[in-house]
Scaffold this active site. Structure first.
Site, PDB file in Angstrom:
ATOM      1  N   ALA A 189       0.825  -1.211   0.000  1.00 40.26           N
ATOM      2  CA  ALA A 189       0.000   0.000   0.000  1.00 40.26           C
ATOM      3  C   ALA A 189       0.861   1.263   0.000  1.00 40.26           C
ATOM      4  O   ALA A 189       2.019   1.255   0.428  1.00 40.26           O
ATOM      5  CB  ALA A 189      -0.922  -0.002   1.211  1.00 40.26           C
ATOM      6  N   GLY A 256     -20.360   3.996   8.619  1.00 40.32           N
ATOM      7  CA  GLY A 256     -19.933   4.730   7.429  1.00 40.32           C
ATOM      8  C   GLY A 256     -19.001   5.896   7.720  1.00 40.32           C
ATOM      9  O   GLY A 256     -18.465   6.504   6.784  1.00 40.32           O
ATOM     10  N   ALA A 257     -18.788   6.237   8.998  1.00 39.50           N
ATOM     11  CA  ALA A 257     -17.919   7.390   9.317  1.00 39.50           C
ATOM     12  C   ALA A 257     -16.497   7.159   8.802  1.00 39.50           C
ATOM     13  O   ALA A 257     -15.876   8.058   8.229  1.00 39.50           O
ATOM     14  CB  ALA A 257     -17.909   7.662  10.817  1.00 39.50           C
ATOM     15  N   GLY A 258     -15.996   5.949   9.000  1.00 38.29           N
ATOM     16  CA  GLY A 258     -14.651   5.623   8.529  1.00 38.29           C
ATOM     17  C   GLY A 258     -14.562   5.678   7.003  1.00 38.29           C
ATOM     18  O   GLY A 258     -13.550   6.103   6.436  1.00 38.29           O
ATOM     19  N   ASP A 259     -15.635   5.263   6.332  1.00 40.16           N
ATOM     20  CA  ASP A 259     -15.658   5.277   4.862  1.00 40.16           C
ATOM     21  C   ASP A 259     -15.739   6.716   4.346  1.00 40.16           C
ATOM     22  O   ASP A 259     -15.102   7.069   3.357  1.00 40.16           O
ATOM     23  CB  ASP A 259     -16.844   4.459   4.346  1.00 40.16           C
ATOM     24  CG  ASP A 259     -16.848   3.049   4.913  1.00 40.16           C
ATOM     25  OD1 ASP A 259     -15.753   2.507   5.167  1.00 40.16           O
ATOM     26  OD2 ASP A 259     -17.942   2.492   5.120  1.00 40.16           O
TER      27      ASP A 259
HETATM   28  P1  ATP Z   1     -15.778   2.325  10.823  1.00 44.82           P
HETATM   29  O1  ATP Z   1     -16.388   2.594  12.176  1.00 44.82           O
HETATM   30  O2  ATP Z   1     -16.564   2.919   9.684  1.00 44.82           O
HETATM   31  O3  ATP Z   1     -15.338   0.929  10.599  1.00 44.82           O
HETATM   32  P2  ATP Z   1     -13.509   3.833  11.821  1.00 44.82           P
HETATM   33  O4  ATP Z   1     -13.485   3.073  13.093  1.00 44.82           O
HETATM   34  O5  ATP Z   1     -12.267   4.236  11.147  1.00 44.82           O
HETATM   35  O6  ATP Z   1     -14.402   3.125  10.751  1.00 44.82           O
HETATM   36  P3  ATP Z   1     -14.256   6.149  13.252  1.00 44.82           P
HETATM   37  O7  ATP Z   1     -12.927   6.230  13.890  1.00 44.82           O
HETATM   38  O8  ATP Z   1     -15.467   5.902  14.076  1.00 44.82           O
HETATM   39  O9  ATP Z   1     -14.312   5.156  12.047  1.00 44.82           O
HETATM   40  O10 ATP Z   1     -14.517   7.497  12.442  1.00 44.82           O
HETATM   41  C1  ATP Z   1     -13.708   7.932  11.367  1.00 44.82           C
HETATM   42  C2  ATP Z   1     -13.496   9.413  11.493  1.00 44.82           C
HETATM   43  O11 ATP Z   1     -14.745  10.096  11.502  1.00 44.82           O
HETATM   44  C3  ATP Z   1     -12.806   9.804  12.787  1.00 44.82           C
HETATM   45  O12 ATP Z   1     -11.413   9.757  12.633  1.00 44.82           O
HETATM   46  C4  ATP Z   1     -13.334  11.209  12.997  1.00 44.82           C
HETATM   47  O13 ATP Z   1     -12.607  12.127  12.230  1.00 44.82           O
HETATM   48  C5  ATP Z   1     -14.742  11.143  12.449  1.00 44.82           C
HETATM   49  N1  ATP Z   1     -15.738  10.832  13.508  1.00 44.82           N
HETATM   50  C6  ATP Z   1     -16.335   9.649  13.764  1.00 44.82           C
HETATM   51  N2  ATP Z   1     -17.175   9.736  14.832  1.00 44.82           N
HETATM   52  C7  ATP Z   1     -17.125  11.018  15.237  1.00 44.82           C
HETATM   53  C8  ATP Z   1     -17.778  11.772  16.283  1.00 44.82           C
HETATM   54  N3  ATP Z   1     -18.654  11.208  17.118  1.00 44.82           N
HETATM   55  N4  ATP Z   1     -17.460  13.072  16.411  1.00 44.82           N
HETATM   56  C9  ATP Z   1     -16.578  13.673  15.581  1.00 44.82           C
HETATM   57  N5  ATP Z   1     -15.950  13.029  14.587  1.00 44.82           N
HETATM   58  C10 ATP Z   1     -16.207  11.720  14.402  1.00 44.82           C
END
Ligand code: ATP
Length: 319
Positions: A189, A256-259
């Site tokens: 990657a 979907g936040a991570g996506d």
């Molecule tokens: P997934 O949960 O989709 O498998 P992930 O664990 O990478 O993926 P999170 O870390 O929950 O996802 O969120 C990804 C990004 O979205 C975070 O790094 C942050 O920037 C933002 N984010 C998610 N949840 C929040 C929140 N409650 N408040 C503010 N920002 C958030």
């Protein structure tokens, strides 16, 4: 060349109509289209970027529905193929009252797992500025071989490779195999994103300190990200590193936040690849990605919550 090509699974999550129940207790379910790689493609397109999805769906009502969702959202679905003998994957998903997520997958095998290297639409892959993928497509043959071939085609065509393993423990025969196979393509990657949970799973250490994250660093990487939910994320490059806080929002459903986060960051990187070497530009792009993740966490479901650019800019200005 600004195209983001996302490779892997697209499926339908069935989600209870009421919150905080087990799968057995749920009175009814609603369809929630998803699959991380498909969400990433839609996240890019929602922001006005060029995106394509490559993968296999069942030649059934659900598969055709999903392909239409890609098209309706402005994603190039020219890389989608259909399997006449296998169904589109389904997953029943619930967030129980105890906060644990419960999954039940119907993939025995599903169409996405049956994609072969011969069926890959290489012309789509060769147009990619960034080729993005996860690890679910590595679990079973023949899709695993197709996945490895697609990476090779993308790399040879000059694309950056972006990897978000998106660990789903229940889909792997064993946790050891999950770890080994997820890491088997690690070194190839250019951009890698992990969550805190994945960092612990892959290193065996429950800490997000830099020395733990650096165990996953490779000298050939251009960027590594560790997402920290509402705390934002940490990032690492060859020359600089840092932490970028997120925006304060009312969290409803983080699906979907991570996506949204990685899709929006890839959008920024294809628009200006020099951000990978420029701390100010990179932190600006990561701030934008944090805002996209934050907005996605304020609404139910993945695809309906992915933001448009004006919504993101409004949150960033308000803060
Ligand atoms: P997934 O949960 O989709 O498998 P992930 O664990 O990478 O993926 P999170 O870390 O929950 O996802 O969120 C990804 C990004 O979205 C975070 O790094 C942050 O920037 C933002 N984010 C998610 N949840 C929040 C929140 N409650 N408040 C503010 N920002 C958030």
């Amino acid at each position: 060349r600004e195209l983001v090509v996302s490779f892997g699974e697209m499926l339908i999550d069935f989600v209870p109509t009421v919150a905080g129940v087990s799968l057995a207790e749920a009175p009814a379910f609603v369809k929630a289209p998803g699959g991380a790689p498909a969400n990433v493609a839609i996240a890019v397109a929602r922001l006005g970027g060029a995106a394509a999805f490559v993968g296999k769906l069942g030649d059934d009502e659900f598969g055709r529905m999903l392909a239409n969702i890609l098209r309706d959202n402005g994603v190039d679905a020219g890389g989608v193929v259909f399997d006449s003998g296998a169904r589109t994957a389904l997953a029943f998903v619930t967030l129980r009252a105890d906060g644990e997520r419960e999954f039940m997958f119907y993939r025995n095998p599903s169409a996405d797992m049956l994609l072969t290297a011969d069926e890959l639409k290489v012309d789509v892959i060769k147009r990619a500025a960034v080729f993005h993928y996860g690890s679910i497509s590595l679990i079973a043959e023949p899709c695993r071989t197709a996945h490895l071939h697609a990476m090779k085609v993308a790399k040879e065509a000059g694309a950056l490779l972006s990897y978000d393993p998106n660990l789903r423990e229940a889909l792997w025969p064993s946790l050891d195999e999950a770890r080994t196979k997820i890491l088997s393509i690690w070194d190839q990657a250019d951009i890698v994103k992990v969550s805190e949970v994945e960092l612990e799973f892959l290193t065996g250490i429950n800490s997000v300190e830099d020395d733990v994250a650096m165990k996953l660093w490779r000298p050939t990487f251009k960027l590594m990200l560790v997402t920290l939910g509402d705390q934002g994320c940490k990032y690492y490059t060859k020359d600089f590193r840092g932490t970028v806080p997120s925006y304060k929002v009312q969290q409803v459903d983080t699906t979907g936040a991570g996506d949204a986060f990685i899709g929006s960051l890839l959008r920024k990187i294809v628009q200006d690849p020099s951000a990978l070497q420029d701390k100010t530009k990179l932190e600006g792009a990561i701030k934008f990605a944090n805002a996209c993740g934050a907005i996605t966490a304020t609404k139910k479901g993945a695809i309906p919550s992915l933001p448009k650019e004006d919504e993101v800019l409004r949150l960033m200005e308000k803060a």
